[in-house]
Design a protein around this motif. Structure first.
Motif, mmCIF file in Angstrom:
data_model
loop_
_atom_site.group_PDB
_atom_site.id
_atom_site.type_symbol
_atom_site.label_atom_id
_atom_site.label_comp_id
_atom_site.label_asym_id
_atom_site.label_seq_id
_atom_site.Cartn_x
_atom_site.Cartn_y
_atom_site.Cartn_z
ATOM 1 N N ARG A 1 36.083 13.142 41.130
ATOM 2 C CA ARG A 1 36.931 12.606 42.185
ATOM 3 C C ARG A 1 37.702 13.419 43.006
ATOM 4 O O ARG A 1 38.591 12.864 43.733
ATOM 5 C CB ARG A 1 37.941 11.842 41.140
ATOM 6 N N GLU B 1 40.331 23.375 31.208
ATOM 7 C CA GLU B 1 39.015 23.278 31.392
ATOM 8 C C GLU B 1 38.012 24.349 30.938
ATOM 9 O O GLU B 1 37.036 24.400 30.837
ATOM 10 C CB GLU B 1 39.010 23.129 32.965
ATOM 11 N N GLN C 1 42.580 20.972 40.762
ATOM 12 C CA GLN C 1 43.466 21.420 39.349
ATOM 13 C C GLN C 1 44.831 21.274 39.302
ATOM 14 O O GLN C 1 45.578 20.636 38.926
ATOM 15 C CB GLN C 1 43.139 22.781 38.949
ATOM 16 N N MET D 1 39.347 15.764 43.015
ATOM 17 C CA MET D 1 40.748 16.087 42.651
ATOM 18 C C MET D 1 40.885 17.605 42.287
ATOM 19 O O MET D 1 39.989 18.063 41.749
ATOM 20 C CB MET D 1 41.167 15.340 41.575
ATOM 21 N N MET E 1 45.253 12.524 31.021
ATOM 22 C CA MET E 1 44.106 12.829 31.814
ATOM 23 C C MET E 1 43.361 11.969 32.302
ATOM 24 O O MET E 1 42.775 11.618 33.233
ATOM 25 C CB MET E 1 43.576 14.263 31.435
ATOM 26 N N LEU F 1 42.475 10.052 35.603
ATOM 27 C CA LEU F 1 40.978 10.310 36.242
ATOM 28 C C LEU F 1 40.582 8.879 36.321
ATOM 29 O O LEU F 1 39.359 8.701 36.820
ATOM 30 C CB LEU F 1 40.450 11.037 35.314
ATOM 31 N N LEU G 1 45.593 17.536 39.383
ATOM 32 C CA LEU G 1 45.714 16.915 38.129
ATOM 33 C C LEU G 1 47.010 17.522 37.401
ATOM 34 O O LEU G 1 47.426 16.709 36.527
ATOM 35 C CB LEU G 1 44.177 17.397 37.386
ATOM 36 N N ARG H 1 37.152 15.544 36.949
ATOM 37 C CA ARG H 1 38.117 15.896 38.128
ATOM 38 C C ARG H 1 37.267 16.060 39.264
ATOM 39 O O ARG H 1 37.627 15.548 40.557
ATOM 40 C CB ARG H 1 39.005 17.084 37.452
#
Length: 74
Positions: free
Chosen positions: A24, A46, A28, A26, A60, A64, A31, A21
């Protein structure tokens, strides 16, 4: 047959999710929204504090843009 120890596996999977994540750029929250989960769930995934359904792991991975196997421990 090998028996799995969730207490050891779950944190490793969580760390891989977090790294993918972050790689990328991104958040939380992003996501969580994209997999239709709460922010609290993603945080716990996580941290390795919450087991997840296999379907959630595949969701996920799709978000991702990686194979689900990249999130699983070897």
């Amino acid at each position: 047959m090998t028996q799995f120890d969730n207490a050891k596996i779950t944190p490793k999977v969580g760390a891989r999710i977090a790294k993918a994540r972050e790689d990328r750029q991104m958040t939380q929250s992003e996501l969580a929204e994209r997999i239709d989960a709460s922010l609290a769930q993603v945080v716990k995934y996580e941290r390795g504090e919450l087991d997840m359904a296999l379907s959630r792991l595949f969701d996920m991975a799709a978000v991702l843009g990686i194979p689900a196997s990249d999130l699983m421990v070897d």
